[in-house]
Design a protein around this motif. Structure first.
Motif: not given
Length: 267
Positions: A114, A118-121, A123-124, A166, A169-170, A172-173
């Motif tokens: 990461d 941001a963690p969202d990136l 995850c995507a 994090r 989140q990861y 779940d991704a």
């Protein structure tokens, strides 16, 4: 070529005990490490970049990464995982394409970080990689690296909490493992391992607990990181410096020509 047996075996290596990864940086170092009994090979992004004449930190042209993967896959028979830094792009589709190409070369694991983003990136990227691999019937173990400790992305008292946030989140991704370089304190390692079902990977540091304690704390993978590559650069620097100074061979351990050459004979 993709190897389903290698992919399944690499996953099993994270199920019990501590998988020790002595990170390689090219085909020669990978073959040497394999010959010493390593059950799998993984690369260090820093060592790979340096060996190709680039600085670490997403500076390596991605075609060079593919070349290294192909070169290592040609000479080793154990599972191969590649450190892909941040995927060499901020575009999840582009990153997924890179990982698919690596899988087609025989790679069965990746480290994907990461960094300061941001963690969202991440995850995507993970989600898109999983989709792209599934569509092609390929299997790659994704080891999501979070730099909370390495970059100090949270205050010391919040780092375990930030890592676990994090990690959730990861997971779940779709990530398969969690890499937390920089964490060394036993209590923090225990809390992270207990707080996520993901196999925990830590990185070698002088203050890290010993191997048996790491296993008891819940660690499932220990990486040397760039430590071996750094040591090799220092060793070659001393030998070359001595030679350039007085034209003599320095008194230092070395393998014989025959021993090294035999590593690359017909297999």
């Amino acid at each position: 070529m993709p190897n389903a047996d290698h992919a399944a075996h690499f996953r099993r290596l994270h199920a019990q005990g501590v998988l020790r990864i002595a990170n390689a940086w090219d085909a020669g170092s990978a073959r040497l490490i394999e010959s010493l009994g390593a059950p799998a090979i993984a690369t260090t992004s820093a060592g790979v970049a340096w060996s190709r004449g680039y600085a670490d930190g997403d500076q390596l042209p991605v075609e060079q990464l593919f070349a290294v993967a192909a070169e290592i896959a040609r000479v080793v028979r154990v599972p191969l995982s590649m450190d892909v830094e941040g995927g060499y792009s901020d575009d999840p589709d582009t990153v997924a394409g890179h990982v698919v190409r690596l899988a087609e070369l025989g790679v069965v694991g990746i480290n994907l970080e990461d960094g300061a983003a941001a963690p969202d990136l991440l995850c995507a990227k993970i989600a898109r990689i999983k989709q792209a691999l599934a569509a092609r019937g390929l299997d790659v173990y994704i080891n999501a690296r979070t730099d909370v400790y390495l970059r100090g992305l949270a205050p010391p008292e919040r780092r375990v909490e930030a890592v676990l946030e994090r990690a959730a989140q990861y997971r779940d991704a779709g990530t398969d493992g969690l890499f937390v370089p920089g964490v060394t304190e036993a209590g923090a390692i225990r809390a992270i391992a207990a707080g996520t079902p993901l196999p925990l990977n830590v990185m070698l540091r002088p203050s890290l607990p010993p191997l048996d304690e790491l296993e008891a704390l819940g660690v499932r993978r220990l990486s040397a990181g760039s430590d071996l590559a750094e040591a090799v650069f220092a060793h070659v620097g001393r030998l070359a410096g001595a030679f350039l100074q007085d034209g003599r061979a320095a008194d230092a351990p070395r393998a014989s020509y025959g021993e090294i050459n035999a590593l690359f004979g017909t297999r």
